[in-house]
Design an enzyme around this catalytic site. Structure first.
Site, PDB file in Angstrom:
ATOM      1  N   CYS A  22     -13.764   5.102   8.181  1.00 34.06           N
ATOM      2  CA  CYS A  22     -15.169   4.721   8.189  1.00 34.06           C
ATOM      3  C   CYS A  22     -15.284   3.277   7.715  1.00 34.06           C
ATOM      4  O   CYS A  22     -14.547   2.851   6.821  1.00 34.06           O
ATOM      5  CB  CYS A  22     -15.969   5.641   7.268  1.00 34.06           C
ATOM      6  SG  CYS A  22     -17.717   5.195   7.087  1.00 34.06           S
ATOM      7  N   CYS A  78     -22.011 -10.097  -5.708  1.00 39.60           N
ATOM      8  CA  CYS A  78     -22.857  -9.140  -4.991  1.00 39.60           C
ATOM      9  C   CYS A  78     -24.325  -9.265  -5.403  1.00 39.60           C
ATOM     10  O   CYS A  78     -25.215  -8.857  -4.652  1.00 39.60           O
ATOM     11  CB  CYS A  78     -22.381  -7.714  -5.250  1.00 39.60           C
ATOM     12  SG  CYS A  78     -20.770  -7.326  -4.519  1.00 39.60           S
ATOM     13  N   CYS A  83     -24.250   4.364   2.658  1.00 44.50           N
ATOM     14  CA  CYS A  83     -23.228   5.410   2.700  1.00 44.50           C
ATOM     15  C   CYS A  83     -23.878   6.762   2.999  1.00 44.50           C
ATOM     16  O   CYS A  83     -24.688   7.256   2.202  1.00 44.50           O
ATOM     17  CB  CYS A  83     -22.475   5.470   1.368  1.00 44.50           C
ATOM     18  SG  CYS A  83     -21.198   6.755   1.332  1.00 44.50           S
ATOM     19  N   ASP A 102       0.793  -1.226   0.000  1.00 46.68           N
ATOM     20  CA  ASP A 102       0.000   0.000   0.000  1.00 46.68           C
ATOM     21  C   ASP A 102       0.831   1.285   0.000  1.00 46.68           C
ATOM     22  O   ASP A 102       0.411   2.298   0.541  1.00 46.68           O
ATOM     23  CB  ASP A 102      -0.935  -0.022   1.222  1.00 46.68           C
ATOM     24  CG  ASP A 102      -1.922   1.127   1.245  1.00 46.68           C
ATOM     25  OD1 ASP A 102      -2.303   1.595   0.167  1.00 46.68           O
ATOM     26  OD2 ASP A 102      -2.307   1.566   2.345  1.00 46.68           O
ATOM     27  N   CYS A 161     -19.666   0.937   4.782  1.00 42.57           N
ATOM     28  CA  CYS A 161     -19.948   0.123   3.600  1.00 42.57           C
ATOM     29  C   CYS A 161     -19.487  -1.318   3.768  1.00 42.57           C
ATOM     30  O   CYS A 161     -19.931  -2.212   3.038  1.00 42.57           O
ATOM     31  CB  CYS A 161     -19.337   0.742   2.347  1.00 42.57           C
ATOM     32  SG  CYS A 161     -17.526   0.798   2.326  1.00 42.57           S
ATOM     33  N   CYS A 174     -22.242  -5.026   4.576  1.00 41.52           N
ATOM     34  CA  CYS A 174     -22.054  -6.032   3.526  1.00 41.52           C
ATOM     35  C   CYS A 174     -22.450  -7.411   4.050  1.00 41.52           C
ATOM     36  O   CYS A 174     -21.902  -7.884   5.057  1.00 41.52           O
ATOM     37  CB  CYS A 174     -20.604  -6.045   3.061  1.00 41.52           C
ATOM     38  SG  CYS A 174     -20.251  -7.326   1.826  1.00 41.52           S
TER      39      CYS A 174
END
Length: 344
Positions: A240, A187, A197, A132, A243, A247
């Protein structure tokens, strides 16, 4: 080659990684989608994402290492559990930042994997570890390595563990057999993440506008948080998880990670305590944690907004003091929070 490949993946598991896959380096099939995302300005003020030299490297990881033959992609579960009820003067921290800096943990594991590989093949191995911090399209590589699919919330989701996992890569000059990519998505018709959101940052399935994302605004953003967005941050002081929380794959399959790996200890921050930190205090408390990324000014900015949203009267004295802070970013947000508390 297949025996060595399986040995590498088995070593990854023994080192504590939850997922491991192999991909051959080559042109990214995700680049056109990435450029379209940039063209819409969805990367906000993260200009480093669109630099021409970085785009060249994102286009093909072979540019990043001479003689590269394969890439090992690993995933490490970090899910620490759920937030408990907290007091009105506390703000929530995204789960990835509850413990020590994940870069150090993954880099240590990747380094040990490279050392083992040198012993295993009996020669020096050229390698580059990534976690990252470079122009590598990590999620796209992970999908090609079979580690999951792109969810509608843009996170990579694995069918067995959900999306609460870090990615790391080891670029190697050792040839390994590539895994099959993860094909399709799972999904279905679910839009839970888009519906939940609070800022509307998920503008379409798989499309995130960072300018509206709480994680971007509280971590990467260096300026003032737009006033219209401030109430929408609610009680999130750093990052945050909304989301991910909603899920269904996480609700069903996310399981707590080994606490001895990341030592999670800060699901919330005492906002009054944070507002009283000077530079030395901030450094001493957060230097070895992900919260260092926001800087003192950014974290106090966030704490002020959160105190304002919570309407915490106990926060008034520290906000009044911060209204005269040497950092104009802190001053402005503290004054906004005081006005909001007094109105409420």
């Amino acid at each position: 080659m297949s025996e060595l490949t399986e040995a590498v993946k088995e070593k990854a598991r023994r080192l504590g990684f939850d997922l491991a896959g192999i991909v051959h380096p080559g042109p990214s099939d995700h680049l056109s989608r990435y450029k379209a995302w940039l063209a819409k300005g969805y990367h906000a003020e993260m200009g480093y994402l669109s630099r021409p030299d970085a785009l060249k490297k994102r286009a093909d990881p072979r540019v990043m290492m001479q003689g590269i033959r394969s890439i090992v992609v690993v995933g490490l579960n970090y899910y620490p559990g759920d937030h408990d009820e907290h007091e009105e003067s506390q703000g929530k921290v995204a789960r990835y930042a509850w413990g020590v800096d994940y870069h150090d943990v993954l880099l240590d594991g990747l380094g040990r994997m490279a050392a083992w590989l040198e012993d295993h093949v009996g020669r020096d191995v050229a390698y580059v570890p990534y976690v990252d911090f470079g122009p590598l399209m990590e999620r796209a590589l992970a999908q090609r390595a079979g580690l999951g699919w792109f969810g509608k919330n843009t996170n990579l989701i694995h069918p067995d563990i959900g999306s609460y996992f870090f990615l790391g890569e080891l670029l190697l000059d050792v040839p390994l057999a590539a895994d099959d990519p993860f094909r399709g998505g799972r999904c279905g018709t679910c839009t839970a993440c888009l519906d939940a959101c609070p800022t509307g940052a998920l503008v379409a399935p798989g499309a995130l506008d960072a300018r509206r994302c709480i994680s971007y605004l509280t971590i990467e953003h260096r300026g003032g948080i737009p006033e219209a967005m401030r109430p929408l941050l609610e009680d999130w002081v750093f990052g945050c998880d909304i989301c991910q929380e909603v899920c269904p794959w996480n609700q069903r399959f996310a399981s707590p990670a080994d606490p001895s790996v990341f030592h999670p200890s800060r699901p919330v921050l005492d906002l009054i305590d944070v507002m009283g930190l000077d530079e030395d205090g901030f450094r001493a408390r957060f230097r070895e944690t992900p919260l260092w990324r926001a800087g003192r000014g950014g974290l106090l900015r966030n704490a002020a907004v959160t105190l304002g949203n919570l309407g915490a009267p106990a926060g008034v004295p520290v906000l009044e003091a911060a209204a005269d802070d040497q950092d104009p970013l802190v001053r402005e947000h503290a004054r906004w929070a005081l006005r909001r508390i007094r109105v409420r």
